[in-house]
Each structure stands twice: as structure tokens, then as C-alpha cells.
Scaffold this motif. Structure first.
Motif, PDB file in Angstrom:
ATOM      1  N   LYS A 191      38.290  46.732  26.591  1.00  0.00           N
ATOM      2  CA  LYS A 191      38.752  46.910  27.843  1.00  0.00           C
ATOM      3  C   LYS A 191      38.206  45.593  28.496  1.00  0.00           C
ATOM      4  CE  LYS A 191      39.125  51.913  27.892  1.00  0.00           C
ATOM      5  NZ  LYS A 191      38.528  52.953  28.472  1.00  0.00           N
ATOM      6  N   ARG A 192      38.714  45.448  29.562  1.00  0.00           N
ATOM      7  CA  ARG A 192      38.174  44.362  30.626  1.00  0.00           C
ATOM      8  C   ARG A 192      36.734  44.783  31.229  1.00  0.00           C
ATOM      9  NH1 ARG A 192      43.201  42.173  34.373  1.00  0.00           N
ATOM     10  NH2 ARG A 192      43.945  40.556  32.608  1.00  0.00           N
ATOM     11  N   PRO A 193      35.827  43.939  30.975  1.00  0.00           N
ATOM     12  CA  PRO A 193      34.571  44.459  31.494  1.00  0.00           C
ATOM     13  C   PRO A 193      34.615  44.612  33.196  1.00  0.00           C
ATOM     14  CG  PRO A 193      34.652  42.067  31.325  1.00  0.00           C
ATOM     15  CD  PRO A 193      35.862  42.751  30.466  1.00  0.00           C
ATOM     16  N   TRP A 194      34.208  45.838  33.630  1.00  0.00           N
ATOM     17  CA  TRP A 194      34.201  46.204  34.997  1.00  0.00           C
ATOM     18  C   TRP A 194      33.583  45.169  35.823  1.00  0.00           C
ATOM     19  CZ3 TRP A 194      30.982  47.704  38.838  1.00  0.00           C
ATOM     20  CH2 TRP A 194      31.662  48.386  40.034  1.00  0.00           C
ATOM     21  N   THR A 195      34.231  44.777  36.822  1.00  0.00           N
ATOM     22  CA  THR A 195      33.416  43.953  37.972  1.00  0.00           C
ATOM     23  C   THR A 195      33.759  44.418  39.206  1.00  0.00           C
ATOM     24  OG1 THR A 195      35.429  42.713  38.176  1.00  0.00           O
ATOM     25  CG2 THR A 195      33.912  41.741  36.742  1.00  0.00           C
ATOM     26  N   PRO A 196      32.545  44.608  39.999  1.00  0.00           N
ATOM     27  CA  PRO A 196      32.656  45.425  41.418  1.00  0.00           C
ATOM     28  C   PRO A 196      33.544  44.592  42.208  1.00  0.00           C
ATOM     29  CG  PRO A 196      30.625  44.180  41.242  1.00  0.00           C
ATOM     30  CD  PRO A 196      31.306  44.126  39.973  1.00  0.00           C
ATOM     31  N   PRO A 197      34.295  45.310  43.158  1.00  0.00           N
ATOM     32  CA  PRO A 197      35.204  44.661  44.007  1.00  0.00           C
ATOM     33  C   PRO A 197      34.282  43.783  45.091  1.00  0.00           C
ATOM     34  CG  PRO A 197      35.063  46.816  44.535  1.00  0.00           C
ATOM     35  CD  PRO A 197      34.394  46.733  43.326  1.00  0.00           C
ATOM     36  N   PRO A 198      35.317  42.637  45.372  1.00  0.00           N
ATOM     37  CA  PRO A 198      34.291  41.741  46.319  1.00  0.00           C
ATOM     38  C   PRO A 198      34.268  42.424  47.607  1.00  0.00           C
ATOM     39  CG  PRO A 198      36.604  41.111  46.236  1.00  0.00           C
ATOM     40  CD  PRO A 198      36.537  42.239  45.108  1.00  0.00           C
ATOM     41  N   LYS A 199      32.948  42.298  48.331  1.00  0.00           N
ATOM     42  CA  LYS A 199      32.511  42.945  49.735  1.00  0.00           C
ATOM     43  C   LYS A 199      33.487  42.283  50.648  1.00  0.00           C
ATOM     44  CE  LYS A 199      27.942  44.208  48.150  1.00  0.00           C
ATOM     45  NZ  LYS A 199      26.756  44.193  48.524  1.00  0.00           N
TER      46      LYS A 199
END
Length: 185
Positions: free
Chosen positions: A139-147
Motif C-alpha cells: 500500500k502507499r505509505p501513510w502520510t499525514p495531511p498537511p496542516k
């Protein structure tokens, strides 16, 4: 037998060929046809209907330099005036072979169908890669949404996005009230 007629016969064996007016019309309207072929000696009514099928399904229609008897022999019938290739690879290959015989007449069609076949092949490759990744659990690595920074009027001093004039709802962590009784019986 000509190599173009052999290619039509191979498309029939592969199940990628519709033969006759009704099946061709149905595949064109369903947008499954990649190329409509007409015999050079087809009746004017047949040519008119094939043009209508091509417009309805946004399908290219070509008149090939073969008679109904020659096309019929290629597909195992006594005669055949109208064919539809449902595979974009077969359609592009056939158009290239026709363009080799008569570049002025079939050259633009071969270029258009070749580009379409290339796009279809690219989508199939991407789909296979995606399915393979799903099988392997990639799966794609999880990245937090931009603040996002709060700007403008109405932002609370705490920066939580609550307007200072609005009341806090009951049951929120700020008030501590949940609406349930906590006394013992």
C-alpha cells in the motif's frame, strides 16, 4: 489469402470479431467496437447504417478493399458486408496493414487506432501492477495531511476553529458534561 484477411480470421477465432448488421450495431452502441469494416461492394443502405453505428458509438468506420465474398471466406461464411473488431490491438494492427497498402486512405486511421491501442495497453499494465500490489499487500505509505493555518475573522485564540461568540455544545471535553447521571442507586 491476404495477410489482412488472415488477421480478420484470427480475430474471429479469438472471439474479438462481430459479424453482421445486428451484432455490429449492438457492439458499436455499447462502445465495445474498436473498428467497423465494410466490404467495398456493400449496398448503400449498409454503408449508411454502418456510418450511423459509427457515429452512435464513436467508432471509426473503414471500407476495406475486399468484396463481401472475400470477407465472408475469411470469417467462414458465404458473404459478409459488415464486421466490427472489438479489440483495440487487432483494430490497430489491421489499420496498419491497410495503411501499408494505401497510406493516403488509411494512414490517419492507423495513427488514430495505434494511439488508442497504446493507451489501452498502458491502462492494462497499470491495472495488472495495481492487482499485483494488492496481492502482495503493498500500500502507499501513510502520510499525514498537511496542516492548514486558521486565517481570517472568527478564529478562536486557542486556534481550534471555534468562533468566540458561539456556545460550546454539551458533552464536549471542554465542559465535561455528558448528559448521563453519575449518581449511585
Amino acid at each position: 489469402m491476404d495477410n489482412i484477411l488472415r488477421l480478420i480470421g484470427m480475430a474471429k477465432k479469438a472471439g474479438q470479431l462481430e459479424i453482421g448488421e445486428e451484432p455490429v450495431g449492438a457492439s458499436a452502441r455499447a462502445r465495445k467496437a474498436g473498428l467497423l469494416l465494410l466490404a467495398e461492394d456493400a449496398a448503400s443502405n449498409t454503408v449508411r447504417r454502418a456510418a450511423h453505428f459509427g457515429q452512435a458509438g464513436n467508432v471509426l468506420t473503414l471500407i476495406v478493399p475486399y468484396t463481401k465474398a472475400e470477407l465472408g471466406m475469411a470469417v467462414g461464411r458465404s458473404s459478409c458486408a459488415m464486421l466490427a473488431l472489438t479489440d483495440s490491438g487487432f483494430a490497430a494492427s489491421l489499420a496498419e496493414k491497410l495503411a501499408a497498402k494505401d497510406p493516403e486512405k488509411y494512414g490517419p486511421a492507423a495513427a488514430r487506432l495505434g494511439e488508442k491501442a497504446r493507451k489501452v495497453l498502458q491502462r492494462q499494465r497499470e491495472q495488472r501492477r495495481h492487482e499485483k500490489n494488492l496481492e502482495r499487500g503493498k500500500k502507499r505509505p501513510w502520510t499525514p495531511p498537511p496542516k492548514q493555518e486558521e486565517k481570517g475573522k472568527g478564529a478562536s485564540p486557542a486556534g481550534k476553529g471555534v468562533h468566540p461568540n458561539r456556545k460550546k455544545k454539551a458533552g464536549t471535553p471542554e465542559t465535561g458534561w455528558t448528559g448521563f447521571r453519575t449518581s449511585k442507586l
